[in-house]
Design an enzyme around this catalytic site. Structure first.
Site, short mmCIF file in Angstrom:
data_model
loop_
_atom_site.label_atom_id
_atom_site.label_comp_id
_atom_site.label_asym_id
_atom_site.label_seq_id
_atom_site.Cartn_x
_atom_site.Cartn_y
_atom_site.Cartn_z
N THR A 1 0.82 -1.22 0.00
CA THR A 1 0.00 0.00 0.00
C THR A 1 0.86 1.27 0.00
O THR A 1 2.06 1.24 0.29
CB THR A 1 -0.94 0.05 1.22
OG1 THR A 1 -0.14 0.07 2.39
CG2 THR A 1 -1.88 -1.14 1.24
N ARG B 1 -7.03 6.60 -6.49
CA ARG B 1 -7.09 8.02 -6.18
C ARG B 1 -6.50 8.27 -4.80
O ARG B 1 -5.71 9.18 -4.60
CB ARG B 1 -8.55 8.51 -6.18
CG ARG B 1 -8.65 10.00 -5.89
CD ARG B 1 -10.05 10.40 -5.49
NE ARG B 1 -10.39 9.89 -4.16
CZ ARG B 1 -11.53 10.13 -3.54
NH1 ARG B 1 -12.45 10.87 -4.13
NH2 ARG B 1 -11.77 9.64 -2.34
N ALA C 1 -9.05 8.18 -9.90
CA ALA C 1 -8.19 7.08 -10.33
C ALA C 1 -8.19 6.95 -11.86
O ALA C 1 -7.18 6.58 -12.45
CB ALA C 1 -8.65 5.78 -9.68
N GLN D 1 -12.86 -3.76 -2.88
CA GLN D 1 -12.92 -3.48 -1.45
C GLN D 1 -13.45 -4.75 -0.78
O GLN D 1 -14.16 -5.54 -1.41
CB GLN D 1 -13.87 -2.30 -1.20
CG GLN D 1 -13.94 -1.84 0.22
CD GLN D 1 -12.56 -1.49 0.76
OE1 GLN D 1 -11.86 -2.38 1.24
NE2 GLN D 1 -12.18 -0.23 0.68
N GLN E 1 -11.02 -3.06 15.54
CA GLN E 1 -10.29 -2.59 14.36
C GLN E 1 -11.14 -2.78 13.09
O GLN E 1 -11.23 -1.89 12.24
CB GLN E 1 -8.99 -3.40 14.25
CG GLN E 1 -8.05 -2.94 13.16
CD GLN E 1 -6.92 -3.94 12.98
OE1 GLN E 1 -7.15 -5.14 12.91
NE2 GLN E 1 -5.70 -3.44 12.92
N PHE F 1 -12.38 0.15 10.48
CA PHE F 1 -12.07 0.12 9.04
C PHE F 1 -13.36 0.12 8.22
O PHE F 1 -13.49 0.83 7.24
CB PHE F 1 -11.35 -1.19 8.67
CG PHE F 1 -9.89 -1.23 8.98
CD1 PHE F 1 -9.21 -0.12 9.46
CD2 PHE F 1 -9.17 -2.41 8.77
CE1 PHE F 1 -7.85 -0.19 9.75
CE2 PHE F 1 -7.82 -2.48 9.05
CZ PHE F 1 -7.16 -1.37 9.55
N HIS G 1 -7.72 -11.69 -3.26
CA HIS G 1 -6.65 -10.78 -2.85
C HIS G 1 -6.80 -10.59 -1.34
O HIS G 1 -7.78 -9.99 -0.89
CB HIS G 1 -6.80 -9.45 -3.59
CG HIS G 1 -5.75 -8.42 -3.25
ND1 HIS G 1 -4.50 -8.41 -3.82
CD2 HIS G 1 -5.78 -7.36 -2.41
CE1 HIS G 1 -3.79 -7.39 -3.34
NE2 HIS G 1 -4.55 -6.74 -2.48
P1 FAD Z 1 -11.87 6.57 -7.70
O1 FAD Z 1 -12.07 5.42 -8.59
O2 FAD Z 1 -11.33 7.83 -8.27
O3 FAD Z 1 -13.27 6.87 -7.00
C1 FAD Z 1 -13.37 7.71 -5.84
C2 FAD Z 1 -14.78 8.30 -5.74
O4 FAD Z 1 -14.97 9.27 -6.77
C3 FAD Z 1 -15.91 7.28 -5.94
O5 FAD Z 1 -16.97 7.66 -5.10
C4 FAD Z 1 -16.30 7.44 -7.40
O6 FAD Z 1 -17.64 7.07 -7.67
C5 FAD Z 1 -16.07 8.95 -7.60
N1 FAD Z 1 -15.69 9.33 -8.96
C6 FAD Z 1 -14.81 8.72 -9.78
N2 FAD Z 1 -14.69 9.38 -10.95
C7 FAD Z 1 -15.51 10.47 -10.85
C8 FAD Z 1 -15.84 11.55 -11.72
N3 FAD Z 1 -15.28 11.67 -12.93
N4 FAD Z 1 -16.73 12.48 -11.29
C9 FAD Z 1 -17.31 12.39 -10.05
N5 FAD Z 1 -17.03 11.39 -9.19
C10 FAD Z 1 -16.15 10.42 -9.58
N6 FAD Z 1 -5.85 3.98 -0.29
C11 FAD Z 1 -4.61 4.46 -0.07
O7 FAD Z 1 -4.47 5.60 0.36
N7 FAD Z 1 -3.49 3.69 -0.30
C12 FAD Z 1 -3.58 2.43 -0.79
O8 FAD Z 1 -2.57 1.76 -1.00
C13 FAD Z 1 -4.88 1.90 -1.05
N8 FAD Z 1 -5.04 0.65 -1.58
C14 FAD Z 1 -6.30 0.20 -1.88
C15 FAD Z 1 -6.45 -1.05 -2.50
C16 FAD Z 1 -7.71 -1.53 -2.82
C17 FAD Z 1 -7.83 -2.87 -3.50
C18 FAD Z 1 -8.87 -0.76 -2.52
C19 FAD Z 1 -10.24 -1.30 -2.83
C20 FAD Z 1 -8.74 0.48 -1.92
C21 FAD Z 1 -7.47 0.98 -1.60
N9 FAD Z 1 -7.28 2.24 -1.03
C22 FAD Z 1 -6.01 2.72 -0.78
C23 FAD Z 1 -8.45 3.07 -0.68
C24 FAD Z 1 -8.80 4.05 -1.82
O9 FAD Z 1 -7.74 4.94 -2.06
C25 FAD Z 1 -10.04 4.83 -1.38
O10 FAD Z 1 -11.15 3.99 -1.39
C26 FAD Z 1 -10.32 6.10 -2.17
O11 FAD Z 1 -11.34 6.84 -1.48
C27 FAD Z 1 -10.82 5.88 -3.58
O12 FAD Z 1 -9.85 5.46 -4.41
P2 FAD Z 1 -10.24 4.92 -5.90
O13 FAD Z 1 -8.99 4.65 -6.59
O14 FAD Z 1 -11.23 3.84 -5.80
O15 FAD Z 1 -10.95 6.25 -6.45
#
Ligand code: FAD
Length: 279
Positions: free
Chosen positions: A41, A99, A116, A169, A205, A209, A259
């Site tokens: 992470t 993201r 993202a 998730q 915990q 989370f 995973h």
């Molecule tokens: P996105 O896919 O960008 O989505 C985030 C939010 O924005 C969602 O609600 C989506 O619906 C919305 N959205 C997306 N695109 C748009 C758009 N164009 N307009 C309006 N809204 C939009 N976090 C960390 O900090 N470090 C890590 O290493 C980490 N690893 C993770 C690994 C996994 C497998 C998972 C499932 C999560 C992980 N996370 C991690 C948590 C993750 O960073 C958070 O859940 C974060 O809030 C969203 O990241 P995302 O990449 O899913 O974002």
């Protein structure tokens, strides 16, 4: 014959020497099970940037395929390009693109890429097809999503920007995963969607989370865990049983792999792994 299931493991960068020794011990035990790859992470906002890279190197030196997570929130294109180039130089071929969330107290500048999907597009623009890109999926919806439909559309956009596969998730309700996969397939998404599996070891915990990431703990699981109080051995035994059954159900009904969020702990993930029929 069904294709072999891909099992991957997630670790986080250790904060001190004792935590690093624990990570090494856990990783060595778990690598003996031959996971497909391990991931590490990334603290959003750059808080563990070097920690991620160091941990990836450490795990790669143990002989496994290691994938760094990378989040774009709070970062510039130039920083992200440097990180990608450094990974490429080390021969890293897989990246988990996110993201991220701004750590509390860091507020302010959200960075140049907002979602993202922007990061995935940037990785493709900067590094071409060098990296296999994993993205996150949310069977129970991302907590900030304006609606379930919008969240799915955003997932679809993220995949179309160039992702090769997705990790979800965690969840405790297999139907949420099957529904998410079905709705993604209906939108033409055909990449593997691998369920994220959270072992149960500590109720407080897990509740914290789950509250943050929007994962629902079913009432019957909450009540059973509450009954165990401080009895750690009973919580572990119950957790291994529940999560092994969930994992087997997922694999038997089409999940391409699992995973595990190991939390740098080998014992429970190994116990679950051993209960699964993995051929
Ligand atoms: P996105 O896919 O960008 O989505 C985030 C939010 O924005 C969602 O609600 C989506 O619906 C919305 N959205 C997306 N695109 C748009 C758009 N164009 N307009 C309006 N809204 C939009 N976090 C960390 O900090 N470090 C890590 O290493 C980490 N690893 C993770 C690994 C996994 C497998 C998972 C499932 C999560 C992980 N996370 C991690 C948590 C993750 O960073 C958070 O859940 C974060 O809030 C969203 O990241 P995302 O990449 O899913 O974002």
């Amino acid at each position: 014959m069904s294709p072999k299931k891909a099992i991957s493991l997630e670790f986080f960068p250790p904060r001190d020497t004792a935590a690093q020794e624990k990570l090494l011990r856990s990783a060595k035990q778990l690598l003996a099970l031959y996971p497909s790859y391990v991931s590490v992470t990334f603290g959003a906002g750059g808080s563990t940037r070097t920690g991620t890279a160091d941990t990836v190197r450490l795990l790669k030196n143990l002989g496994c395929d290691a994938a760094p997570h990378l989040s774009c929130i709070g970062a510039t294109r130039a920083i992200l390009a440097d990180i990608l180039d450094a990974y490429r130089e080390q021969g890293i071929k897989r990246i988990v693109a996110l993201r991220g969330d701004m750590p509390s107290g860091m507020g302010g500048d959200q960075g140049e890429l907002h979602y993202a999907s922007d990061l995935v597009a940037f990785i493709r623009e900067h590094s071409g097809d060098w990296f296999h890109i994993e993205v996150a999926g949310y069977p129970e919806m991302h907590p900030q999503a304006s609606s379930a439909a919008a969240d799915l559309d955003h997932f679809v956009n993220k995949v179309r920007a160039g992702a090769n596969s997705a990790i979800t998730q965690y969840f405790f309700n297999a139907d949420a995963y099957f529904d998410f996969v079905e709705r993604s397939r209906a939108k033409g998404i055909d990449i593997p969607i691998v369920p994220g599996i959270m072992p149960i070891t500590n109720y407080a915990q897990l509740a914290r989370f789950s509250n943050m990431c929007g994962a629902e703990i079913p009432r019957w699981i909450r009540l059973r865990l509450a009954d165990f109080g401080d009895d750690k051995a009973s919580i572990k035994a119950f957790g291994v049983d529940v999560i092994s059954r969930l994992s087997q159900d997922l694999l038997d009904n089409g999940a391409p792999g699992l995973h595990f969020y190991t939390l740098n702990n080998a014992e429970v993930t190994m116990a679950i792994w051993r209960q699964l029929r993995l051929d």
